[in-house]
Design a protein around this motif. Structure first.
Motif, mmCIF file in Angstrom:
data_model
loop_
_atom_site.group_PDB
_atom_site.id
_atom_site.type_symbol
_atom_site.label_atom_id
_atom_site.label_comp_id
_atom_site.label_asym_id
_atom_site.label_seq_id
_atom_site.Cartn_x
_atom_site.Cartn_y
_atom_site.Cartn_z
ATOM 1 N N ILE A 1 -7.082 0.727 -12.361
ATOM 2 C CA ILE A 1 -6.582 -0.128 -11.291
ATOM 3 C C ILE A 1 -6.295 -1.532 -11.830
ATOM 4 C CG2 ILE A 1 -7.248 -1.286 -9.133
ATOM 5 C CD1 ILE A 1 -8.682 1.349 -8.366
ATOM 6 N N GLU B 1 -10.261 -6.490 -7.352
ATOM 7 C CA GLU B 1 -8.941 -7.139 -7.313
ATOM 8 C C GLU B 1 -9.085 -8.644 -7.133
ATOM 9 O OE1 GLU B 1 -5.974 -3.826 -5.318
ATOM 10 O OE2 GLU B 1 -6.712 -5.471 -4.095
ATOM 11 N N ILE C 1 -13.289 -1.928 -4.710
ATOM 12 C CA ILE C 1 -12.013 -2.257 -5.346
ATOM 13 C C ILE C 1 -11.490 -3.606 -4.849
ATOM 14 C CG2 ILE C 1 -9.699 -1.409 -5.850
ATOM 15 C CD1 ILE C 1 -11.848 0.478 -6.805
ATOM 16 N N ARG C 2 -11.789 -3.910 -3.616
ATOM 17 C CA ARG C 2 -11.297 -5.167 -3.081
ATOM 18 C C ARG C 2 -11.874 -6.331 -3.872
ATOM 19 N NH1 ARG C 2 -12.552 -4.713 2.430
ATOM 20 N NH2 ARG C 2 -10.834 -3.253 2.616
ATOM 21 N N GLY D 1 -13.796 -0.611 1.040
ATOM 22 C CA GLY D 1 -12.966 -1.098 -0.063
ATOM 23 C C GLY D 1 -12.631 -0.048 -1.111
ATOM 24 N N LEU D 2 -12.698 1.222 -0.755
ATOM 25 C CA LEU D 2 -12.423 2.257 -1.753
ATOM 26 C C LEU D 2 -11.016 2.829 -1.649
ATOM 27 C CD1 LEU D 2 -15.812 4.225 -1.884
ATOM 28 C CD2 LEU D 2 -15.042 2.330 -3.305
ATOM 29 N N GLY D 3 -10.223 2.310 -0.716
ATOM 30 C CA GLY D 3 -8.823 2.738 -0.688
ATOM 31 C C GLY D 3 -8.396 3.606 0.492
ATOM 32 N N LYS D 4 -9.223 3.682 1.522
ATOM 33 C CA LYS D 4 -8.856 4.514 2.676
ATOM 34 C C LYS D 4 -7.611 3.973 3.381
ATOM 35 C CE LYS D 4 -12.806 3.873 4.701
ATOM 36 N NZ LYS D 4 -13.481 3.014 3.708
ATOM 37 N N THR D 5 -7.643 2.680 3.675
ATOM 38 C CA THR D 5 -6.508 2.093 4.382
ATOM 39 C C THR D 5 -5.250 2.154 3.514
ATOM 40 O OG1 THR D 5 -7.934 0.695 5.713
ATOM 41 C CG2 THR D 5 -5.661 -0.031 5.455
ATOM 42 N N HIS D 6 -5.439 1.914 2.228
ATOM 43 C CA HIS D 6 -4.305 2.005 1.309
ATOM 44 C C HIS D 6 -3.645 3.393 1.409
ATOM 45 C CE1 HIS D 6 -2.620 0.752 -2.849
ATOM 46 N NE2 HIS D 6 -1.911 1.775 -2.397
ATOM 47 N N ASN E 1 -11.007 9.753 -6.248
ATOM 48 C CA ASN E 1 -10.128 9.816 -5.080
ATOM 49 C C ASN E 1 -9.081 10.921 -5.183
ATOM 50 O OD1 ASN E 1 -8.190 8.836 -6.859
ATOM 51 N ND2 ASN E 1 -8.511 6.706 -6.265
ATOM 52 N N PHE F 1 0.837 -1.211 0.000
ATOM 53 C CA PHE F 1 0.000 0.000 0.000
ATOM 54 C C PHE F 1 0.866 1.253 0.000
ATOM 55 C CE2 PHE F 1 -3.905 -2.092 2.258
ATOM 56 C CZ PHE F 1 -4.059 -2.933 1.163
ATOM 57 N N SER G 1 1.582 2.505 -5.868
ATOM 58 C CA SER G 1 0.611 1.513 -6.331
ATOM 59 C C SER G 1 -0.826 2.045 -6.246
ATOM 60 C CB SER G 1 0.738 0.227 -5.515
ATOM 61 O OG SER G 1 0.411 0.471 -4.169
ATOM 62 N N PHE G 2 -0.976 3.286 -5.848
ATOM 63 C CA PHE G 2 -2.317 3.857 -5.731
ATOM 64 C C PHE G 2 -2.677 4.551 -7.041
ATOM 65 C CE2 PHE G 2 -5.560 6.903 -4.372
ATOM 66 C CZ PHE G 2 -6.344 6.115 -3.530
ATOM 67 N N VAL G 3 -3.733 4.100 -7.668
ATOM 68 C CA VAL G 3 -4.143 4.680 -8.945
ATOM 69 C C VAL G 3 -5.081 5.858 -8.663
ATOM 70 C CG1 VAL G 3 -5.274 4.249 -11.152
ATOM 71 C CG2 VAL G 3 -3.932 2.441 -10.061
HETATM 72 P P1 ADP Z 1 -10.891 0.687 2.635
HETATM 73 O O1 ADP Z 1 -9.886 0.873 3.724
HETATM 74 O O2 ADP Z 1 -11.421 1.976 2.096
HETATM 75 O O3 ADP Z 1 -11.983 -0.248 2.994
HETATM 76 P P2 ADP Z 1 -8.658 -0.495 1.251
HETATM 77 O O4 ADP Z 1 -7.697 0.616 1.354
HETATM 78 O O5 ADP Z 1 -8.444 -1.649 2.158
HETATM 79 O O6 ADP Z 1 -10.158 0.035 1.385
HETATM 80 O O7 ADP Z 1 -8.673 -0.972 -0.276
HETATM 81 C C1 ADP Z 1 -9.158 -2.237 -0.679
HETATM 82 C C2 ADP Z 1 -8.261 -2.799 -1.751
HETATM 83 O O8 ADP Z 1 -8.383 -2.034 -2.929
HETATM 84 C C3 ADP Z 1 -6.796 -2.778 -1.367
HETATM 85 O O9 ADP Z 1 -6.177 -3.948 -1.825
HETATM 86 C C4 ADP Z 1 -6.249 -1.568 -2.099
HETATM 87 O O10 ADP Z 1 -4.905 -1.729 -2.445
HETATM 88 C C5 ADP Z 1 -7.124 -1.517 -3.329
HETATM 89 N N1 ADP Z 1 -7.323 -0.158 -3.807
HETATM 90 C C6 ADP Z 1 -8.279 0.714 -3.430
HETATM 91 N N2 ADP Z 1 -8.179 1.865 -4.092
HETATM 92 C C7 ADP Z 1 -7.118 1.728 -4.905
HETATM 93 C C8 ADP Z 1 -6.481 2.587 -5.864
HETATM 94 N N3 ADP Z 1 -6.939 3.818 -6.101
HETATM 95 N N4 ADP Z 1 -5.424 2.123 -6.540
HETATM 96 C C9 ADP Z 1 -4.952 0.874 -6.311
HETATM 97 N N5 ADP Z 1 -5.507 0.023 -5.443
HETATM 98 C C10 ADP Z 1 -6.577 0.439 -4.740
#
Ligand code: ADP
Ligand code: MG
Length: 480
Positions: free
Chosen positions: A318, A350, A346-347, A188-193, A160, A149, A153-155
């Motif tokens: 992505i 993937e 996104i999860r 699953g939208l990328g907050k933790t990432h 976003n 993360f 690797s963040f698109v």
């Molecule tokens: P959240 O915390 O919002 O629930 P995560 O950060 O865990 O979501 O993201 C879920 C998955 O989707 C992770 O594997 C993350 O890497 C991937 N992901 C989400 N947004 C993106 C992005 N913009 N580019 C690449 N990967 C993303």
């Protein structure tokens, strides 16, 4: 024309100090125009945006119709340039038509970036003298970071862009640009990432800073543990000694009064010391039910950045990036198909790609559209419950109070065309019909028209909550 310029030059020469290479000092008239425009920006763009991006803009010079203003970092310059500079130029021109453009330059040596340099150094000393044990403790309390993360690797896409930009901004400056940074969005939208990306980048840019990243759940666990062991002083000291505190999924402490209370105090103590706080949640501060009003309003005090549901383009981006990383041979048509069908988060997207790649590996088969449909049958079935295009058209027409014939007609008025596009989008999403087939059902339209409609709706859903809601309501009505 040349007369005007002549006048300006004369005036400049009169009023400015011109040492070699030094920017020309702006006249008092230009200064007052700039301060008016600066104040107007606050009104027009709102307090949060103003404070985050526009406030640092500083007038440097004026020459030949160009207003030169500075910001402390390149990143800010680029962001302002793409998002606000056109409007700022217009605002200047409104005040004085002779101002033709606004040029943004980067001057790193002003207070914003330079001052903290000093404190970073002092900090370093104090940290080395701070017990190593404390650092170890903090490392132990923090949650582990996922190495994948990163910002690389963040698109980035429209949904976003703001959250990403804000995250970058936090990592770029040694000072605290906004406090807290609050990132929110659905599952699953990328907050933790993004949170992990910030932590990685901070560790790289400012290795002397102590970063603590943990989930709200773990925060509560630590707090309760400290309470039981009568070690709350220790707990307080640990949390108050970090430079950057990041708490993921703050909604978890909803309804947990004493944890909230403790968090509130930690929060205030860190803000008072000008330490950066970054929070994520599934909802905006004002929608966080079960969280004390006092805390909610504090959470909204810095920059609030939301991550919208993904768009088709972002999902495709992505998938492409993921394909590259996997080094797998996946045809574009398959990625497009996935981007269209797997829209929940996104999860899941993937996961779908991983599954087809793993399947192809094991079975030693090429990945095709057919094999994809087969492997993902269960996943896709939930989306394709034998819904017909007629049904979709009826539901959409009902929802928007239109006649069914409007779905086939050639009328292009927006109040008809937009719902029609929504219907096309849903037809692609919820049925197995091809683009040409869908086009035929909508009054014999071309498949490129259908494709355009799908893209348009995707895009609008990212920008316009009303459209996103309309689509969601009709979709639910159809899928039951
Ligand atoms: P959240 O915390 O919002 O629930 P995560 O950060 O865990 O979501 O993201 C879920 C998955 O989707 C992770 O594997 C993350 O890497 C991937 N992901 C989400 N947004 C993106 C992005 N913009 N580019 C690449 N990967 C993303
Ligand atoms: Mg998360």
């Amino acid at each position: 024309m040349s007369e005007t310029i002549g006048k300006q030059v004369a005036q400049l020469n009169k009023n400015s100090i011109d040492l070699e290479g030094t920017p020309l000092e702006p006249t008092s008239e230009i200064k007052s125009i700039w301060s008016m425009v600066h104040a107007e920006m606050r009104k027009e763009f709102g307090e949060a945006i103003f404070r985050s991006w526009l406030k640092p803009l500083t007038l440097q010079a004026y020459y030949h119709g160009t207003m030169e203003v500075s910001v402390p970092t390149r990143f800010m310059r680029d962001w302002i340039q793409t998002h606000y500079s056109k409007r700022i130029s217009e605002m200047c021109a409104q005040e004085n038509a002779e101002i033709k453009r606004v040029q943004i330059v980067v001057i790193q040596n002003n207070v914003i970036d330079a001052a903290p340099e000093v404190s970073v150094d002092t900090k370093k000393n104090s940290i080395t003298s701070k017990s190593a044990a404390l650092r170890d403790n903090i490392a132990e309390i923090s949650s582990p970071l996922d190495q994948r993360f990163t910002f690389d690797s963040f698109v980035v896409g429209k949904p976003n862009a703001l959250a990403h930009a804000a995250a970058r901004r936090v990592c770029e400056s040694a000072s605290v640009p906004f406090n807290p940074l609050f990132i929110y969005g659905g599952v699953g939208l990328g907050k933790t990432h993004l949170m992990h990306a910030i932590a990685h980048s901070m560790a790289e840019n400012f290795p002397e800073k102590v970063v603590m990243y943990l989930s709200a759940e773990k925060f509560m666990y630590q707090f309760v543990k400290a309470l039981r062991a009568n070690e709350t002083m220790n707990f307080k000291e640990q949390f108050r000694s970090v430079d950057i505190l990041m708490i993921d999924d703050i909604q978890f402490i909803a309804g947990k009064e004493s944890t909230q209370e403790e968090f509130f105090h930690t929060f205030n103590a860190l803000v008072d010391q000008n330490k950066q706080i970054i929070i994520s949640a599934d909802k905006s501060p004002s929608d966080l039910t079960g969280i004390d009003e006092r805390l909610r309003s504090r959470l909204a005090w810095g920059l609030v950045a939301d991550i919208h549901p993904s768009t088709y383009d972002l999902r495709l981006g992505i998938l492409r990036s993921k394909r590259e990383k996997l080094g797998a041979e996946v045809p574009d048509s398959v990625l497009e198909f996935l981007a269209l069908k797997v829209t929940s988060n996104i999860r899941e997207l993937e996961g779908a790609l991983n599954r087809i790649v793993a399947h192809a590996d094991v079975s030693n088969q090429e990945i095709t559209l057919e094999s994809t449909q087969e492997v993902l049958q269960d996943l896709l079935r939930s989306h394709d419950r034998r819904i017909t295009i007629d049904e979709i058209q009826r539901k959409v027409a009902d929802h928007y109070n239109l006649r069914l014939t409007d779905m086939h007609s050639a009328r292009r008025a927006r109040n008809v065309a937009r719902p029609r596009q929504v219907a096309m989008y849903l037809a692609k999403l919820l049925t197995a019909r091809s683009l040409p087939e869908i086009g035929r059902k909508f009054g014999g339209r071309d498949h490129t028209t259908v494709m355009h409609a799908i893209r348009k709706v995707e895009e609008l859903m990212g920008d316009d909550a009303q459209i996103a809601q309309d689509v969601d309501v009709v979709r639910r009505a159809l899928t039951g």
